[in-house]
Design a protein around this motif. Structure first.
Motif, PDB file in Angstrom:
ATOM      1  N   ARG A  25       0.900  -1.156  -0.165  1.00  0.00           N
ATOM      2  CA  ARG A  25      -0.033   0.009   0.126  1.00  0.00           C
ATOM      3  C   ARG A  25       1.057   1.438  -0.035  1.00  0.00           C
ATOM      4  O   ARG A  25       1.835   1.182   0.676  1.00  0.00           O
ATOM      5  CB  ARG A  25      -0.886   0.244   1.179  1.00  0.00           C
ATOM      6  CG  ARG A  25      -1.748  -1.066   1.252  1.00  0.00           C
ATOM      7  CD  ARG A  25      -2.987  -0.947   0.445  1.00  0.00           C
ATOM      8  NE  ARG A  25      -3.761   0.316   0.250  1.00  0.00           N
ATOM      9  CZ  ARG A  25      -4.749   0.361   1.158  1.00  0.00           C
ATOM     10  NH1 ARG A  25      -5.030  -0.477   1.920  1.00  0.00           N
ATOM     11  NH2 ARG A  25      -5.319   1.825   1.232  1.00  0.00           N
ATOM     12  N   PRO A  26       0.590   2.096  -1.110  1.00  0.00           N
ATOM     13  CA  PRO A  26       1.364   3.379  -0.860  1.00  0.00           C
ATOM     14  C   PRO A  26       1.204   4.170   0.570  1.00  0.00           C
ATOM     15  O   PRO A  26       0.021   4.361   1.072  1.00  0.00           O
ATOM     16  CB  PRO A  26       0.815   4.185  -2.047  1.00  0.00           C
ATOM     17  CG  PRO A  26      -0.406   3.650  -2.113  1.00  0.00           C
ATOM     18  CD  PRO A  26      -0.540   2.408  -1.833  1.00  0.00           C
ATOM     19  N   GLY A  27       2.163   4.788   1.053  1.00  0.00           N
ATOM     20  CA  GLY A  27       2.050   5.661   2.159  1.00  0.00           C
ATOM     21  C   GLY A  27       1.724   7.259   1.789  1.00  0.00           C
ATOM     22  O   GLY A  27       1.544   7.702   0.594  1.00  0.00           O
ATOM     23  N   PRO A  28       1.764   8.047   2.740  1.00  0.00           N
ATOM     24  CA  PRO A  28       1.640   9.372   2.352  1.00  0.00           C
ATOM     25  C   PRO A  28       2.612  10.047   1.372  1.00  0.00           C
ATOM     26  O   PRO A  28       3.717   9.701   1.396  1.00  0.00           O
ATOM     27  CB  PRO A  28       1.708  10.251   3.818  1.00  0.00           C
ATOM     28  CG  PRO A  28       1.303   9.085   4.899  1.00  0.00           C
ATOM     29  CD  PRO A  28       2.013   7.738   4.051  1.00  0.00           C
ATOM     30  N   GLY A  29       2.167  10.794   0.199  1.00  0.00           N
ATOM     31  CA  GLY A  29       2.964  11.349  -0.658  1.00  0.00           C
ATOM     32  C   GLY A  29       3.382  10.133  -1.765  1.00  0.00           C
ATOM     33  O   GLY A  29       4.444  10.762  -2.464  1.00  0.00           O
ATOM     34  N   ARG A  30       2.871   9.272  -1.552  1.00  0.00           N
ATOM     35  CA  ARG A  30       3.269   7.978  -2.358  1.00  0.00           C
ATOM     36  C   ARG A  30       2.082   7.729  -3.358  1.00  0.00           C
ATOM     37  O   ARG A  30       0.910   7.780  -2.903  1.00  0.00           O
ATOM     38  CB  ARG A  30       3.849   6.902  -1.617  1.00  0.00           C
ATOM     39  CG  ARG A  30       4.993   7.100  -0.890  1.00  0.00           C
ATOM     40  CD  ARG A  30       6.367   7.577  -1.996  1.00  0.00           C
ATOM     41  NE  ARG A  30       7.741   7.713  -1.053  1.00  0.00           N
ATOM     42  CZ  ARG A  30       7.962   8.723  -0.637  1.00  0.00           C
ATOM     43  NH1 ARG A  30       7.258   9.838  -0.629  1.00  0.00           N
ATOM     44  NH2 ARG A  30       9.211   8.721   0.062  1.00  0.00           N
ATOM     45  N   ILE A  31       2.484   7.002  -4.462  1.00  0.00           N
ATOM     46  CA  ILE A  31       1.399   6.352  -5.322  1.00  0.00           C
ATOM     47  C   ILE A  31       1.687   5.010  -5.958  1.00  0.00           C
ATOM     48  O   ILE A  31       2.998   5.073  -6.192  1.00  0.00           O
ATOM     49  CB  ILE A  31       1.227   7.267  -6.490  1.00  0.00           C
ATOM     50  CG1 ILE A  31       0.090   7.125  -7.355  1.00  0.00           C
ATOM     51  CG2 ILE A  31       2.612   7.738  -7.555  1.00  0.00           C
ATOM     52  CD1 ILE A  31      -0.277   8.159  -8.418  1.00  0.00           C
ATOM     53  N   ARG A  32       0.895   4.372  -5.944  1.00  0.00           N
ATOM     54  CA  ARG A  32       1.232   2.927  -6.601  1.00  0.00           C
ATOM     55  C   ARG A  32       0.746   2.636  -8.153  1.00  0.00           C
ATOM     56  O   ARG A  32      -0.226   3.334  -8.522  1.00  0.00           O
ATOM     57  CB  ARG A  32       0.461   2.045  -6.000  1.00  0.00           C
ATOM     58  CG  ARG A  32       0.857   0.253  -6.479  1.00  0.00           C
ATOM     59  CD  ARG A  32       0.280  -0.778  -5.636  1.00  0.00           C
ATOM     60  NE  ARG A  32      -0.916  -1.272  -6.084  1.00  0.00           N
ATOM     61  CZ  ARG A  32      -2.234  -1.133  -5.212  1.00  0.00           C
ATOM     62  NH1 ARG A  32      -1.923  -0.857  -3.907  1.00  0.00           N
ATOM     63  NH2 ARG A  32      -3.400  -1.322  -5.630  1.00  0.00           N
ATOM     64  N   ILE A  33       1.887   2.359  -9.033  1.00  0.00           N
ATOM     65  CA  ILE A  33       1.738   2.339 -10.369  1.00  0.00           C
ATOM     66  C   ILE A  33       1.720   1.082 -10.882  1.00  0.00           C
ATOM     67  O   ILE A  33       2.563   0.115 -10.372  1.00  0.00           O
ATOM     68  CB  ILE A  33       2.892   3.117 -10.936  1.00  0.00           C
ATOM     69  CG1 ILE A  33       2.750   4.741 -10.535  1.00  0.00           C
ATOM     70  CG2 ILE A  33       2.615   3.054 -12.371  1.00  0.00           C
ATOM     71  CD1 ILE A  33       4.072   5.396 -10.964  1.00  0.00           C
ATOM     72  N   ALA A  34       0.779   0.802 -11.637  1.00  0.00           N
ATOM     73  CA  ALA A  34       0.605  -0.527 -12.561  1.00  0.00           C
ATOM     74  C   ALA A  34       1.685  -0.598 -13.477  1.00  0.00           C
ATOM     75  O   ALA A  34       1.388   0.528 -14.606  1.00  0.00           O
ATOM     76  CB  ALA A  34      -0.670  -1.140 -12.935  1.00  0.00           C
ATOM     77  N   VAL A  35       2.653  -1.244 -13.616  1.00  0.00           N
ATOM     78  CA  VAL A  35       4.033  -1.006 -14.677  1.00  0.00           C
ATOM     79  C   VAL A  35       3.414  -1.652 -16.011  1.00  0.00           C
ATOM     80  O   VAL A  35       3.077  -2.740 -15.923  1.00  0.00           O
ATOM     81  CB  VAL A  35       5.115  -1.418 -14.037  1.00  0.00           C
ATOM     82  CG1 VAL A  35       6.337  -1.204 -15.261  1.00  0.00           C
ATOM     83  CG2 VAL A  35       5.722  -0.893 -12.868  1.00  0.00           C
ATOM     84  N   ASP A  36       3.557  -0.875 -17.065  1.00  0.00           N
ATOM     85  CA  ASP A  36       3.185  -1.504 -18.479  1.00  0.00           C
ATOM     86  C   ASP A  36       4.662  -1.858 -19.107  1.00  0.00           C
ATOM     87  O   ASP A  36       4.692  -2.827 -19.674  1.00  0.00           O
ATOM     88  CB  ASP A  36       2.449  -0.528 -19.392  1.00  0.00           C
ATOM     89  CG  ASP A  36       0.963  -0.321 -18.760  1.00  0.00           C
ATOM     90  OD1 ASP A  36       0.566  -1.121 -18.305  1.00  0.00           O
ATOM     91  OD2 ASP A  36       0.383   0.604 -19.004  1.00  0.00           O
ATOM     92  N   ALA A  37       5.481  -0.902 -18.697  1.00  0.00           N
ATOM     93  CA  ALA A  37       6.797  -1.109 -19.381  1.00  0.00           C
ATOM     94  C   ALA A  37       7.915  -0.310 -18.732  1.00  0.00           C
ATOM     95  O   ALA A  37       7.612   0.498 -18.031  1.00  0.00           O
ATOM     96  CB  ALA A  37       6.517  -0.759 -20.938  1.00  0.00           C
ATOM     97  N   CYS A  38       9.053  -1.010 -19.022  1.00  0.00           N
ATOM     98  CA  CYS A  38      10.054  -0.121 -18.283  1.00  0.00           C
ATOM     99  C   CYS A  38      11.477  -0.496 -19.038  1.00  0.00           C
ATOM    100  O   CYS A  38      11.971  -1.480 -19.435  1.00  0.00           O
ATOM    101  CB  CYS A  38      10.465  -0.777 -16.835  1.00  0.00           C
ATOM    102  SG  CYS A  38      11.890  -0.219 -15.800  1.00  0.00           S
ATOM    103  N   GLY A  39      12.098   0.527 -19.543  1.00  0.00           N
ATOM    104  CA  GLY A  39      13.239   0.489 -20.231  1.00  0.00           C
ATOM    105  C   GLY A  39      14.469   0.171 -19.308  1.00  0.00           C
ATOM    106  O   GLY A  39      14.647   0.280 -18.252  1.00  0.00           O
ATOM    107  N   ILE A  40      15.457  -0.458 -20.177  1.00  0.00           N
ATOM    108  CA  ILE A  40      16.669  -0.935 -19.446  1.00  0.00           C
ATOM    109  C   ILE A  40      17.768  -0.202 -19.976  1.00  0.00           C
ATOM    110  O   ILE A  40      18.013  -0.002 -20.920  1.00  0.00           O
ATOM    111  CB  ILE A  40      16.991  -2.379 -19.737  1.00  0.00           C
ATOM    112  CG1 ILE A  40      15.916  -3.416 -19.414  1.00  0.00           C
ATOM    113  CG2 ILE A  40      18.374  -2.814 -19.364  1.00  0.00           C
ATOM    114  CD1 ILE A  40      16.305  -4.788 -19.806  1.00  0.00           C
ATOM    115  N   CYS A  41      18.359   0.601 -18.922  1.00  0.00           N
ATOM    116  CA  CYS A  41      19.342   1.899 -19.051  1.00  0.00           C
ATOM    117  C   CYS A  41      20.610   1.303 -18.843  1.00  0.00           C
ATOM    118  O   CYS A  41      20.594   0.506 -17.939  1.00  0.00           O
ATOM    119  CB  CYS A  41      18.947   3.045 -18.458  1.00  0.00           C
ATOM    120  SG  CYS A  41      20.055   4.383 -18.464  1.00  0.00           S
ATOM    121  N   HIS A  42      21.654   1.718 -19.359  1.00  0.00           N
ATOM    122  CA  HIS A  42      23.158   1.124 -19.089  1.00  0.00           C
ATOM    123  C   HIS A  42      23.435   1.776 -17.522  1.00  0.00           C
ATOM    124  O   HIS A  42      24.114   1.178 -16.924  1.00  0.00           O
ATOM    125  CB  HIS A  42      24.119   1.782 -20.067  1.00  0.00           C
ATOM    126  CG  HIS A  42      25.255   1.274 -19.940  1.00  0.00           C
ATOM    127  ND1 HIS A  42      26.339   1.409 -19.001  1.00  0.00           N
ATOM    128  CD2 HIS A  42      25.884   0.267 -20.845  1.00  0.00           C
ATOM    129  CE1 HIS A  42      27.358   0.727 -19.243  1.00  0.00           C
ATOM    130  NE2 HIS A  42      27.165  -0.139 -20.168  1.00  0.00           N
TER     131      HIS A  42
END
Length: 334
Positions: A25-42
């Motif tokens: 559960r997200p705490g104060p000042g936080r948000i939960r995001i359902a991830v669709d995609a995430c880039g892989i960075c060096h």
């Protein structure tokens, strides 16, 4: 109990493994995001290999996150957003709000910057909890780091439309940098290894191509074009970056966004008489990401990606590390 999957590294330098965790559960000042995609960075390798202080294991990297809002923490200002809205979180994963740079409004150089995958679990997962000030309203994962870094590096440089601007490297960062430079009205030069990349550079919008392995040095090639007002160094190679300095025009600017631990081989005399400038450029805030996306949509600029499922995180990460990615690896959860 509701669960979600993450791709984590159990110890420094180890392989990725897929594990299930209880949905938080997200705490104060936080948000939960359902991830669709995430880039892989060096840059993720810096955390995977524990090259910075404060890295904790097991580690879930990922700072090019695109997803949808699921849940707000208590007493959290939504900023007008609603559940289901598409958002992104990049290298800028939140700021402390009280250090000197933050009080000056320069949040991207916050002394306590919250980078996903370092300050908290990142986006190699189906769910992520992030500070609300990290959110940008967009859905293109690589633009949250690679895109905003190249875009901001150019728009905050000293170059103006019509100036000669060179982009060193046309990989994950550089292939976007060339597109941005051309769209901004710069006379754009792409610099890369080998004559075979010339056609690709032209497709990206470059007006000139310099083969860094040719008999003519990169500096001489740039000077034959009049000297570069700005070189945007996206290649993570200190030697290649150093080779561009003599190609700058008087008061020209070298903007470094490619990370390399090796020192640059530059003497003060190379800078003094012609007033050259060398500076590093970090990523960008959530607002900068939105600006990047708006500019990209206007000019039809898109990252070139290879999408793979979360289950293949380790293979995708190794492909990025080997330099075989064309040009950004992106993890998907669907």
């Amino acid at each position: 109990m509701s669960t979600y999957r993450v791709a984590q590294v159990a110890a420094a330098g180890g392989p990725f493994e897929i594990v299930e965790r209880e949905v938080p559960r997200p705490g104060p000042g936080r948000i939960r995001i359902a991830v669709d995609a995430c880039g892989i960075c060096h840059s993720d390798a810096v955390f995977v290999n524990a090259m910075l202080p404060g890295v904790r294991f097991p580690l879930v990297p990922g700072h090019e996150i695109a997803g949808r809002i699921e849940e707000w923490g208590e007493e959290t200002n939504s900023g007008g957003r609603q559940a289901g809205d598409r958002v992104t979180v990049g290298w800028f994963g939140g700021s402390c709000g009280h250090c000197t740079p933050c009080r000056q409004g320069d949040f991207i150089v916050c002394e306590n910057l919250k980078v996903p995958g370092w300050a908290y679990d990142g986006g190699y997962a189906e769910t992520v909890i992030a500070p609300v000030d990290a959110l940008a309203a967009t859905d293109a994962a690589p633009m949250a780091c690679a895109g905003v870094t190249t875009y901001n590096g150019l728009r905050r440089s000293s170059a103006r439309p019509g100036d000669l601007v060179a982009v060193l490297g046309i990989g994950g960062l550089g292939h976007l940098g060339v597109q941005f430079a051309a769209a901004m009205g710069f006379e754009t030069v792409a610099i890369a290894r080998g004559a075979d990349k010339a056609d690709f550079a032209e497709q990206l919008g470059a007006h000139h191509y310099i083969n860094s392995t040719a008999d003519t040095s990169v500096a001489d090639a740039l000077q034959s074009l009049g000297g570069a007002r700005v070189v945007l160094a996206t290649a993570a190679n200190a030697e290649a970056i150093t080779a561009t300095v003599e190609g700058l025009s008087p008061r020209g600017e070298l903007v470094i966004i490619g990370a390399d631990a090796a020192p640059l081989g530059i003497s003060p005399n190379q800078l003094l008489m012609s007033g050259k400038i060398i500076r590093g450029h970090p990523s960008g805030t959530a607002q900068d990401v939105q600006d990047t996306m708006a500019f990209s949509a206007l000019h039809g600029i898109r990252p070139m990606v290879e999408s793979v499922p979360l289950d293949q995180t380790d293979e995708a990460y190794q492909r990025m590390m080997s330099g075989a990615a064309r040009f950004r690896m992106v993890l998907t959860t669907h």
